[in-house]
Scaffold this motif. Sequence first.
Motif, mmCIF file in Angstrom:
data_model
loop_
_atom_site.group_PDB
_atom_site.id
_atom_site.type_symbol
_atom_site.label_atom_id
_atom_site.label_comp_id
_atom_site.label_asym_id
_atom_site.label_seq_id
_atom_site.Cartn_x
_atom_site.Cartn_y
_atom_site.Cartn_z
ATOM 1 N N PHE A 53 2.735 -9.473 -2.465
ATOM 2 C CA PHE A 53 2.124 -8.742 -3.585
ATOM 3 C C PHE A 53 1.577 -7.397 -3.102
ATOM 4 C CE2 PHE A 53 1.745 -11.035 -7.634
ATOM 5 C CZ PHE A 53 2.306 -12.253 -7.294
ATOM 6 N N GLU A 54 0.901 -7.432 -1.964
ATOM 7 C CA GLU A 54 0.290 -6.205 -1.449
ATOM 8 C C GLU A 54 1.351 -5.181 -1.034
ATOM 9 O OE1 GLU A 54 -3.822 -8.169 0.302
ATOM 10 O OE2 GLU A 54 -2.186 -7.721 1.683
ATOM 11 N N SER A 55 2.454 -5.678 -0.478
ATOM 12 C CA SER A 55 3.525 -4.764 -0.074
ATOM 13 C C SER A 55 4.112 -4.042 -1.274
ATOM 14 C CB SER A 55 4.645 -5.537 0.620
ATOM 15 O OG SER A 55 4.139 -6.193 1.738
ATOM 16 N N ILE A 56 4.329 -4.804 -2.351
ATOM 17 C CA ILE A 56 4.869 -4.182 -3.561
ATOM 18 C C ILE A 56 3.886 -3.137 -4.084
ATOM 19 C CG2 ILE A 56 5.644 -4.593 -5.948
ATOM 20 C CD1 ILE A 56 7.586 -5.612 -3.745
ATOM 21 N N SER A 57 2.603 -3.470 -4.004
ATOM 22 C CA SER A 57 1.564 -2.528 -4.425
ATOM 23 C C SER A 57 1.716 -1.206 -3.675
ATOM 24 C CB SER A 57 0.193 -3.154 -4.162
ATOM 25 O OG SER A 57 -0.830 -2.337 -4.630
ATOM 26 N N SER A 58 1.980 -1.314 -2.395
ATOM 27 C CA SER A 58 2.150 -0.120 -1.577
ATOM 28 C C SER A 58 3.459 0.599 -1.930
ATOM 29 C CB SER A 58 2.130 -0.534 -0.103
ATOM 30 O OG SER A 58 2.286 0.586 0.713
ATOM 31 N N ILE A 59 4.535 -0.157 -2.077
ATOM 32 C CA ILE A 59 5.840 0.450 -2.361
ATOM 33 C C ILE A 59 5.831 1.210 -3.691
ATOM 34 C CG2 ILE A 59 8.274 -0.079 -2.934
ATOM 35 C CD1 ILE A 59 8.120 -2.298 -0.772
ATOM 36 N N VAL A 60 5.184 0.653 -4.713
ATOM 37 C CA VAL A 60 5.180 1.347 -6.010
ATOM 38 C C VAL A 60 4.073 2.400 -6.105
ATOM 39 C CG1 VAL A 60 6.255 -0.603 -7.189
ATOM 40 C CG2 VAL A 60 3.772 -0.339 -7.281
ATOM 41 N N GLY A 61 3.329 2.586 -5.003
ATOM 42 C CA GLY A 61 2.379 3.690 -4.972
ATOM 43 C C GLY A 61 1.001 3.376 -5.506
ATOM 44 N N VAL A 62 0.641 2.111 -5.571
ATOM 45 C CA VAL A 62 -0.697 1.767 -6.069
ATOM 46 C C VAL A 62 -1.731 1.892 -4.958
ATOM 47 C CG1 VAL A 62 -2.147 -0.074 -7.029
ATOM 48 C CG2 VAL A 62 0.174 0.261 -7.892
ATOM 49 N N ARG A 63 -1.482 1.259 -3.824
ATOM 50 C CA ARG A 63 -2.501 1.256 -2.779
ATOM 51 C C ARG A 63 -1.897 0.904 -1.425
ATOM 52 N NH1 ARG A 63 -7.665 1.113 -1.568
ATOM 53 N NH2 ARG A 63 -8.196 1.858 -3.631
ATOM 54 N N ASN A 64 -2.274 1.643 -0.398
ATOM 55 C CA ASN A 64 -1.760 1.409 0.947
ATOM 56 C C ASN A 64 -2.719 0.652 1.852
ATOM 57 O OD1 ASN A 64 0.598 2.755 0.349
ATOM 58 N ND2 ASN A 64 -0.280 4.739 0.906
ATOM 59 N N LYS A 65 -4.010 0.787 1.559
ATOM 60 C CA LYS A 65 -5.004 0.110 2.403
ATOM 61 C C LYS A 65 -5.994 -0.639 1.525
ATOM 62 C CE LYS A 65 -4.806 3.302 6.265
ATOM 63 N NZ LYS A 65 -5.489 4.258 7.121
ATOM 64 N N ASN A 66 -6.400 -1.798 1.995
ATOM 65 C CA ASN A 66 -7.414 -2.574 1.291
ATOM 66 C C ASN A 66 -8.798 -2.179 1.776
ATOM 67 O OD1 ASN A 66 -5.744 -4.249 -0.266
ATOM 68 N ND2 ASN A 66 -5.483 -5.702 1.420
ATOM 69 N N THR A 67 -9.718 -1.908 0.847
ATOM 70 C CA THR A 67 -11.106 -1.759 1.292
ATOM 71 C C THR A 67 -11.830 -3.081 1.149
ATOM 72 O OG1 THR A 67 -12.167 -1.131 -0.787
ATOM 73 C CG2 THR A 67 -11.054 0.619 0.429
ATOM 74 N N PHE A 68 -11.235 -4.044 0.442
ATOM 75 C CA PHE A 68 -11.734 -5.420 0.445
ATOM 76 C C PHE A 68 -10.536 -6.343 0.261
ATOM 77 C CE2 PHE A 68 -12.114 -3.867 -3.921
ATOM 78 C CZ PHE A 68 -11.550 -4.884 -4.684
ATOM 79 N N GLU A 69 -10.755 -7.609 0.561
ATOM 80 C CA GLU A 69 -9.664 -8.581 0.587
ATOM 81 C C GLU A 69 -8.919 -8.622 -0.750
ATOM 82 O OE1 GLU A 69 -10.701 -12.643 0.687
ATOM 83 O OE2 GLU A 69 -8.720 -13.249 1.359
ATOM 84 N N GLY A 70 -7.593 -8.457 -0.667
ATOM 85 C CA GLY A 70 -6.773 -8.628 -1.861
ATOM 86 C C GLY A 70 -6.757 -7.439 -2.813
ATOM 87 N N GLN A 71 -7.403 -6.343 -2.464
ATOM 88 C CA GLN A 71 -7.546 -5.214 -3.391
ATOM 89 C C GLN A 71 -6.199 -4.697 -3.900
ATOM 90 O OE1 GLN A 71 -9.430 -1.744 -1.730
ATOM 91 N NE2 GLN A 71 -9.957 -0.878 -3.742
ATOM 92 N N ALA A 72 -5.248 -4.534 -2.988
ATOM 93 C CA ALA A 72 -3.949 -3.971 -3.381
ATOM 94 C C ALA A 72 -3.266 -4.857 -4.423
ATOM 95 C CB ALA A 72 -3.049 -3.806 -2.158
ATOM 96 N N ALA A 73 -3.371 -6.160 -4.233
ATOM 97 C CA ALA A 73 -2.749 -7.096 -5.170
ATOM 98 C C ALA A 73 -3.474 -7.079 -6.517
ATOM 99 C CB ALA A 73 -2.757 -8.497 -4.576
ATOM 100 N N ILE A 74 -4.789 -6.990 -6.474
ATOM 101 C CA ILE A 74 -5.577 -6.969 -7.710
ATOM 102 C C ILE A 74 -5.216 -5.728 -8.529
ATOM 103 C CG2 ILE A 74 -7.931 -6.711 -8.636
ATOM 104 C CD1 ILE A 74 -8.880 -8.385 -6.184
ATOM 105 N N GLU A 75 -5.085 -4.596 -7.865
ATOM 106 C CA GLU A 75 -4.759 -3.367 -8.585
ATOM 107 C C GLU A 75 -3.331 -3.380 -9.123
ATOM 108 O OE1 GLU A 75 -6.078 0.009 -6.267
ATOM 109 O OE2 GLU A 75 -8.151 -0.697 -6.331
ATOM 110 N N LEU A 76 -2.465 -4.078 -8.414
ATOM 111 C CA LEU A 76 -1.099 -4.226 -8.923
ATOM 112 C C LEU A 76 -1.109 -5.068 -10.209
ATOM 113 C CD1 LEU A 76 1.934 -3.621 -8.156
ATOM 114 C CD2 LEU A 76 2.001 -5.967 -7.273
ATOM 115 N N GLU A 77 -1.928 -6.099 -10.215
ATOM 116 C CA GLU A 77 -2.058 -6.941 -11.406
ATOM 117 C C GLU A 77 -2.609 -6.138 -12.592
ATOM 118 O OE1 GLU A 77 -4.847 -10.193 -11.101
ATOM 119 O OE2 GLU A 77 -4.607 -10.714 -13.221
#
Length: 770
Positions: free
Chosen positions: A607-631
């Motif tokens: 989930f986090e990788s897809i978040s990065s690939i589609v340009g949502v987020r590259n680094k988490n400032t807290f656990e799971g952040q990239a996935a949450i923002e993708l959702e």
Amino acid sequence: MNKKVRARLLVYGVVQGVGFRPFVDRFARENRLTGWVLNASSGVEIEVEGKRNDVKKFVDGFSENAPPMSLISHIDVSDLPPVGYKDFVIKKSIVQPQEFTLISPDMATCEDCLKELQDPQDRRFGYPFINCTNCGPRYTIIRDIPYDRSKTTMKKFVMCPACQKEYKEITNRRFHTQPNACPDCGPKIWLLDSQGNEQAGDGITKAKNLLSQGKILAVKGLGGFHLVCDAQNEEAVKNLRQKKRREEKPFALMVYSLEKSKAFCFISKEEEKSLLSIKRPIVLLKKKKASPIAPSVAPRSQDLGVMLPYTPLHYLLMDGSYLALVMTSGNISQEPIVFSNEEALERLKGIADYYLLHNRDIYTRSDDSVVYIANKTETMLRRSRGYCPLPIHLGYPVRHILACGAELKNTICLTRDKDAFVSQYIGDLENLEAFNSFEHTIHKMKRILKVNPRIIAYDMHPDYLSTKYAQEISEYDIKIPVQHHHAHVASCMAENGLKKKVIGLAWDGTGYGEDGCVWGGEFLLADFLSFERKAFFSYLPMPGGERAIKEPYRMAISYLYQTFGDDLIDLALPFLIQTDNKKLSAILETLKKGINSPLTSSAGRFFESISSIVGVRNKNTFEGQAAIELEYLASSIQKRNNISAYPYLINQIDSQYQIDVTPMIKQIVKESVNQKPSAGIAFAFHITMAQIALDVCRKIREECGITSVVLSGGVFQNRLLVSLLTERLDEQGFDYYIQQKVPANDGGISLGQAAIAHFKATEAGSGGST
Ligand code: ZN
Ligand code: ZN
Ligand code: FE
């Protein structure tokens, strides 16, 4: 027709020290009944006699009318011939001092106490420690049972004659209220500046003024300290973020009333119920567009975590002054919440401008609980204050077991009778402070539950502190290691009362696999005794190991490398363009040589990788952040009908299925490069993940005939994924079960470990009391 009858009731659960006998007395009289009530060793015994209809009304309405802090686990009712009782009486208790009775969680200030707090004529007007049988501190101040004052941190306060009188009168709301106190005899509050100098004058009034000036206060609460500031003051909130070293993780808010919360949050009936419940959790609510709350409270989040005041001090602090206060755990980044005055002055130095302290000690720290509503049901994210130590009812007798939980979001679990007692949230076992809290909780819970288990269960991960604890300690005869994802599945089974084999989906970030790899996208055919790994997401290296968790773009590069090989550098993806060339080649080097690149099947990482690939987020400032923002992004899609799933492969290798997502990566990259809106991609990705899960479940069902599916692991905190998947499972005739009573994340692991250990120890016919 309306003959006289007699009924006998045995009531079990949290029924002592919560105003139960006065309630029975009143309720019997209201129904024109005679008889008696008494506290017995294991619960409350009642006999009532009267007209058949009246007895029926009493029995039928009993649970519904019981006092707010009581929790009835079950009632045995038997009919007896009438004996002609003349009156209703409260008989002397026959409680054995060493006997086990359930203690209550900490509960929010009740309406009656609130009225007194705000009544200038009342002797407790403005007193921040007001409480009664129906409310106030319990679990956090209790050292041991039986529950009386000498076994709580209220021991040092001697009740004045007026408080004594209330305490002794059975008809009084404060009858046997152990934390009973008033301004004459009870705890006091005071304010210190950052240097530790006591401030003259009324501490609470001063504190209110300081908050309005944008100051940060450390405020001692029920289960620990909060760091507090005015939630409408952007400068103050930013300042708090900086000092607390918390970049973007949302802060919790305390809002004065439900009505005021409605101004900036959408609140459903179910959310309203959770907000107002005496457990007073933080409830995740959807933000409204226009909001008076400072943006830094929850940057980039669509939700706000809101709770209503739950102690008299909170009401006094907020009354008439603040719409909302930031109320975040008093700690620095990953440490556990601070809970003693000395500790606050030491550890919150440099963060708090002032300290609002009091001398009612907290014996056990307990964070605020966090819930959200899914499928109209309250669902746990963090189970702590207000909920612990209430048990999860298993429905079958269990051995005495200690389960040590996982590493992150640790909880422990003890079992006795037919119940599992999952502890308050202990936190990430990554520092000494947290480990001390872990040990404290084990000792305390063993005392209050009167158990001394010989069986200990723990995670298979060799490096977890909880694992090392279990392996090194000598007082247990039977030590049972439990695979992480098996524990997730078992946790969901246990809370849903399942015993038979299920298809268990355990999707999370990380868990130690039996082959030493990092598991996390698992389909297990499991019962409590054993599991078979039926399917998983094909392994992929995690470049940089742990670093790939904090920096999802590393994992994204791994996916791209697997799909495109060295050609990946030519892809016109924004995140690749942003990545420094040196760094990119270093990561590719790591991948090619397999240095510090453990293999993983983690769905969370995907989930986090897809978040990065589609340009949502590259680094988490807290656990799971990239996935949450993708959702969030995916959820923003309104027109969903014409969006279909991406391609993927399910390869059968021996008796296992491996999910190959390469075709999906190709398609997502193609669409991203062609600048297709990322929200649509994010939504199609969610659909695909639901479709994969469904397809694999159907394959397993065809093979084994199993139709029950359980979902556990942190990834299933994704509400969009869960709704897409459960909808599909439902359509295809599966029964599905999700976690609600304990978190789907690692906070629920201890429950699963305990259940597995019980069945394994029983099957092995080994010792240990039940
Ligand atoms: Zn009260
Ligand atoms: Zn008093
Ligand atoms: Fe996990």
